[in-house]
Write an enzyme that holds these catalytic residues in place. Structure first.
Site, PDB file in Angstrom:
ATOM      1  N   ARG A 122       0.816  -1.232   0.000  1.00  0.00           N
ATOM      2  CA  ARG A 122       0.000   0.000   0.000  1.00  0.00           C
ATOM      3  C   ARG A 122       0.845   1.276   0.000  1.00  0.00           C
ATOM      4  NH1 ARG A 122      -3.285  -2.644   3.959  1.00  0.00           N
ATOM      5  NH2 ARG A 122      -5.051  -3.647   2.935  1.00  0.00           N
ATOM      6  N   LYS A 144       4.061  11.714 -11.030  1.00  0.00           N
ATOM      7  CA  LYS A 144       3.176  10.947 -11.925  1.00  0.00           C
ATOM      8  C   LYS A 144       3.847   9.615 -12.211  1.00  0.00           C
ATOM      9  CE  LYS A 144       0.423  14.143 -14.670  1.00  0.00           C
ATOM     10  NZ  LYS A 144       0.150  14.604 -16.043  1.00  0.00           N
ATOM     11  N   GLU A 186      11.449  18.784 -23.705  1.00  0.00           N
ATOM     12  CA  GLU A 186      10.686  19.127 -22.490  1.00  0.00           C
ATOM     13  C   GLU A 186      11.203  20.442 -21.882  1.00  0.00           C
ATOM     14  OE1 GLU A 186       7.985  17.567 -21.650  1.00  0.00           O
ATOM     15  OE2 GLU A 186       8.165  15.406 -22.027  1.00  0.00           O
ATOM     16  N   LYS A 228       9.341  23.660 -13.056  1.00  0.00           N
ATOM     17  CA  LYS A 228       8.415  22.535 -12.908  1.00  0.00           C
ATOM     18  C   LYS A 228       7.924  22.436 -11.460  1.00  0.00           C
ATOM     19  CE  LYS A 228       7.136  17.872 -13.814  1.00  0.00           C
ATOM     20  NZ  LYS A 228       7.341  16.572 -14.397  1.00  0.00           N
ATOM     21  N   GLU A 238      -3.133  17.779 -10.875  1.00  0.00           N
ATOM     22  CA  GLU A 238      -3.643  18.234 -12.162  1.00  0.00           C
ATOM     23  C   GLU A 238      -5.131  18.595 -12.137  1.00  0.00           C
ATOM     24  OE1 GLU A 238      -1.527  16.442 -15.607  1.00  0.00           O
ATOM     25  OE2 GLU A 238      -3.507  16.319 -16.492  1.00  0.00           O
ATOM     26  N   ARG A 242      -1.630  22.542 -13.388  1.00  0.00           N
ATOM     27  CA  ARG A 242      -0.619  21.558 -13.829  1.00  0.00           C
ATOM     28  C   ARG A 242      -0.852  21.118 -15.275  1.00  0.00           C
ATOM     29  NH1 ARG A 242       2.060  16.306 -10.756  1.00  0.00           N
ATOM     30  NH2 ARG A 242       3.252  15.668 -12.571  1.00  0.00           N
ATOM     31  N   ASN A 246       0.993  19.758 -20.162  1.00  0.00           N
ATOM     32  CA  ASN A 246       0.592  18.880 -21.270  1.00  0.00           C
ATOM     33  C   ASN A 246       0.683  19.562 -22.629  1.00  0.00           C
ATOM     34  OD1 ASN A 246       0.052  16.895 -19.422  1.00  0.00           O
ATOM     35  ND2 ASN A 246      -2.087  17.496 -19.171  1.00  0.00           N
ATOM     36  N   HIS A 249       1.511  17.685 -25.808  1.00  0.00           N
ATOM     37  CA  HIS A 249       1.388  16.264 -25.488  1.00  0.00           C
ATOM     38  C   HIS A 249       0.127  15.597 -26.038  1.00  0.00           C
ATOM     39  CE1 HIS A 249       4.832  16.972 -22.963  1.00  0.00           C
ATOM     40  NE2 HIS A 249       4.841  15.713 -22.551  1.00  0.00           N
ATOM     41  N   HIS A 253       1.430  12.531 -27.702  1.00  0.00           N
ATOM     42  CA  HIS A 253       1.124  11.165 -27.253  1.00  0.00           C
ATOM     43  C   HIS A 253       0.516  10.335 -28.379  1.00  0.00           C
ATOM     44  CE1 HIS A 253       1.081  11.893 -22.610  1.00  0.00           C
ATOM     45  NE2 HIS A 253       2.272  11.574 -23.070  1.00  0.00           N
ATOM     46  N   HIS A 265       9.703   9.963 -26.969  1.00  0.00           N
ATOM     47  CA  HIS A 265       8.758  10.880 -26.325  1.00  0.00           C
ATOM     48  C   HIS A 265       9.043  12.347 -26.669  1.00  0.00           C
ATOM     49  CE1 HIS A 265       5.834  12.193 -23.372  1.00  0.00           C
ATOM     50  NE2 HIS A 265       6.738  13.019 -22.879  1.00  0.00           N
TER      51      HIS A 265
HETATM   52  P1  NAD Z   1      13.777   5.576 -21.525  1.00  0.00           P
HETATM   53  O1  NAD Z   1      13.618   5.413 -20.082  1.00  0.00           O
HETATM   54  O2  NAD Z   1      13.244   4.487 -22.400  1.00  0.00           O
HETATM   55  O3  NAD Z   1      15.328   5.779 -21.853  1.00  0.00           O
HETATM   56  C1  NAD Z   1      15.743   5.894 -23.175  1.00  0.00           C
HETATM   57  C2  NAD Z   1      16.889   4.922 -23.489  1.00  0.00           C
HETATM   58  O4  NAD Z   1      18.088   5.407 -22.914  1.00  0.00           O
HETATM   59  C3  NAD Z   1      16.709   3.524 -22.944  1.00  0.00           C
HETATM   60  O5  NAD Z   1      17.110   2.606 -23.912  1.00  0.00           O
HETATM   61  C4  NAD Z   1      17.642   3.481 -21.744  1.00  0.00           C
HETATM   62  O6  NAD Z   1      18.102   2.196 -21.471  1.00  0.00           O
HETATM   63  C5  NAD Z   1      18.746   4.370 -22.185  1.00  0.00           C
HETATM   64  N1  NAD Z   1      19.514   5.036 -21.125  1.00  0.00           N
HETATM   65  C6  NAD Z   1      19.040   5.553 -19.970  1.00  0.00           C
HETATM   66  N2  NAD Z   1      20.032   6.191 -19.307  1.00  0.00           N
HETATM   67  C7  NAD Z   1      21.148   6.039 -20.045  1.00  0.00           C
HETATM   68  C8  NAD Z   1      22.488   6.504 -19.892  1.00  0.00           C
HETATM   69  N3  NAD Z   1      22.851   7.266 -18.865  1.00  0.00           N
HETATM   70  N4  NAD Z   1      23.379   6.172 -20.851  1.00  0.00           N
HETATM   71  C9  NAD Z   1      23.018   5.439 -21.936  1.00  0.00           C
HETATM   72  N5  NAD Z   1      21.757   5.002 -22.133  1.00  0.00           N
HETATM   73  C10 NAD Z   1      20.833   5.301 -21.206  1.00  0.00           C
HETATM   74  O7  NAD Z   1      13.118   6.915 -22.062  1.00  0.00           O
HETATM   75  P2  NAD Z   1      13.116   8.438 -21.509  1.00  0.00           P
HETATM   76  O8  NAD Z   1      13.183   9.270 -22.723  1.00  0.00           O
HETATM   77  O9  NAD Z   1      14.078   8.641 -20.427  1.00  0.00           O
HETATM   78  O10 NAD Z   1      11.660   8.567 -20.873  1.00  0.00           O
HETATM   79  C11 NAD Z   1      10.506   8.438 -21.654  1.00  0.00           C
HETATM   80  C12 NAD Z   1       9.375   7.989 -20.757  1.00  0.00           C
HETATM   81  O11 NAD Z   1       9.150   8.972 -19.753  1.00  0.00           O
HETATM   82  C13 NAD Z   1       8.061   7.826 -21.507  1.00  0.00           C
HETATM   83  O12 NAD Z   1       7.462   6.619 -21.094  1.00  0.00           O
HETATM   84  C14 NAD Z   1       7.236   8.996 -21.033  1.00  0.00           C
HETATM   85  O13 NAD Z   1       5.855   8.754 -21.053  1.00  0.00           O
HETATM   86  C15 NAD Z   1       7.753   9.184 -19.632  1.00  0.00           C
HETATM   87  N6  NAD Z   1       7.511  10.537 -19.083  1.00  0.00           N
HETATM   88  C16 NAD Z   1       6.947  10.601 -17.853  1.00  0.00           C
HETATM   89  C17 NAD Z   1       6.719  11.843 -17.276  1.00  0.00           C
HETATM   90  C18 NAD Z   1       6.160  11.921 -15.875  1.00  0.00           C
HETATM   91  O14 NAD Z   1       5.814  13.017 -15.435  1.00  0.00           O
HETATM   92  N7  NAD Z   1       6.085  10.834 -15.155  1.00  0.00           N
HETATM   93  C19 NAD Z   1       7.067  13.007 -17.960  1.00  0.00           C
HETATM   94  C20 NAD Z   1       7.662  12.888 -19.214  1.00  0.00           C
HETATM   95  C21 NAD Z   1       7.881  11.642 -19.775  1.00  0.00           C
HETATM   96 ZN    ZN Z   2       6.440  14.713 -21.662  1.00  0.00          ZN
END
Ligand code: NAD
Ligand code: ZN
Length: 361
Positions: A122, A144, A186, A228, A238, A242, A246, A249, A253, A265
């Site tokens: 939980r 999030k 971003e 942020k 949100e 907040r 988006n 997005h 998305h 992304h």
């Molecule tokens: P990801 O986590 O898939 O990372 C991208 C790639 O980089 C992966 O293959 C990973 O293994 C590699 N990688 C990570 N760190 C590394 C490093 N230091 N050196 C070499 N390779 C490395 O993608 P991302 O772009 O980090 O994140 C995208 C995700 O984040 C999406 O799912 C998106 O929806 C989410 N997101 C969430 C929020 C939120 O508020 N929670 C906001 C924006 C995006």
């Molecule tokens: Zn985003």
């Protein structure tokens, strides 16, 4: 009628530490603030190869009962199956409630780990060690957490704030240039929705940022994280303000899902911002000069502004207007009405959106 009143006084405050090489002191910082019996480091296959051993040994020195679990890198792992696998491994390792989860990786690792932490026993605390620029400037803060569903992104999740963020910029050295600039999308968004001065700074320094100039990079991350945090403090869940996060997005998305996550992304959000800026132009909120400036900055950041040829405009329309998240087919956009300010809950007609998308083909 009898009534019992429950007063909520939850303080979810946390710090975001930013710097070079700061991960080394994270275990001792955790020891001072928390005393978990178990630490569970969650990461993906690529990050494990690069940093798994180092981070595991760093934590094991202070917390002998530390384990590391990984899953295949990539958006496809942001699933209910991964969440179940992680939970099974945690229980199979006899980890108790007095544990701390540590997300070591990009946004995918952060989102899944946060969601596991939100429901495990939980709710257990979790820390973020974001290793992509996108995760450092965006996904690791704000609480999030989610996994995707075949119907769409982030459809199953929870709000669960991390206890601490350790943004160590040394991790960025191993990112590919594509993964690095993915995060700049971003950052540009943050400037466009909230801070014209930040936008002007990015216009001045974009090439330095793209080349990972340390001083510019640190200044950018700090500026961005403050912006942020300012929004999250006002509206954690949100309910209103907040929603400006988006911007870009709604279309972004849809593009991400329709490309089956071939489009990263940040790249999808860059195209989404180009498209949604054009919707704002149709409302008379932005000038053609503004549109040019936004496109130019995105292109200087090595980000795309055009819709990939293999994604049909009609599919984007169908995805956005008939998405499960959008009640009764009404799409509410977050749209900038000047550089540095954003409105939310804006309804745009289907034909206007279609025209804007056609412009970007
Ligand atoms: P990801 O986590 O898939 O990372 C991208 C790639 O980089 C992966 O293959 C990973 O293994 C590699 N990688 C990570 N760190 C590394 C490093 N230091 N050196 C070499 N390779 C490395 O993608 P991302 O772009 O980090 O994140 C995208 C995700 O984040 C999406 O799912 C998106 O929806 C989410 N997101 C969430 C929020 C939120 O508020 N929670 C906001 C924006 C995006
Ligand atoms: Zn985003």
């Amino acid at each position: 009628m009898l009534r019992v009143h429950l007063k909520k006084t939850v303080d979810d405050s946390y710090n975001i530490d930013i710097g070079s090489g700061i991960v080394a002191s994270l275990p001792s910082l955790i020891q001072k603030k928390f005393s978990p019996t178990f630490c569970v480091i969650i990461t993906d296959s690529s990050v494990k190869k690069l940093y798994g051993k180092k981070i595991l040994s760093l934590f094991s020195k202070i917390f002998p009962q530390t384990i590391l679990i990984d899953f295949p890198a990539g958006e496809h792992s942001k699933s209910r199956e991964t969440k179940s696998m992680l939970e099974d491994k945690i229980f199979n390792n006899h980890i108790g409630k007095d544990c701390l989860l540590i997300a070591l990786g990009g946004g995918v690792v952060g989102d899944v780990t946060g969601f596991v932490a939100a429901t495990l026993f939980r709710g257990v605390p979790f820390f973020q060690i974001p290793t992509t620029l996108l995760a450092q400037v965006d996904s690791s803060s704000g609480g999030k957490t989610a996994v995707d569903h075949p119907s769409g992104k982030n459809l199953i999740g929870a709000y669960h704030q991390p206890k601490h963020l350790c943004i160590d910029t040394d991790f960025l050295a191993t990112l590919t240039q594509e993964e690095y600039v993915n995060g700049i999308a971003e950052i540009i968004k943050q400037a466009l929705i909230q801070d014209k001065k930040f936008f002007l700074f990015l216009e001045r320094e974009m090439e330095h940022l793209v080349q990972q100039n340390k001083e510019i990079l640190h200044k950018t991350i700090v500026w961005n994280c403050k912006l942020k945090a300012n929004i999250i403090e006002k509206d954690e869940r949100e309910a209103g303000p907040r929603k400006i996060l988006n911007f870009g997005h709604t279309i972004g998305h849809a593009l991400e899902t329709l490309s089956d996550y071939e489009l990263r992304h940040g790249y999808a959000v860059a195209i989404g911002m180009a498209a949604e800026s054009r919707i704002a132009y149709r409302f008379g909120w932005l000038s053609s000069e503004n549109i040019k400036r936004i496109d130019t900055l995105l292109l200087r950041a090595q980000l795309p502004v055009r819709i990939p040829k293999n994604i049909s405009i009609e599919k984007i329309i169908a995805k956005t207007f008939r998405d499960k998240k959008n009640r009764a087919g009404k799409v509410k956009y977050s749209l900038i009405d000047s550089i540095g300010h954003c409105k939310f809950n804006v309804e745009a007609d289907e034909h206007i959106v279609r025209e804007c998308l056609l412009e970007l083909q």
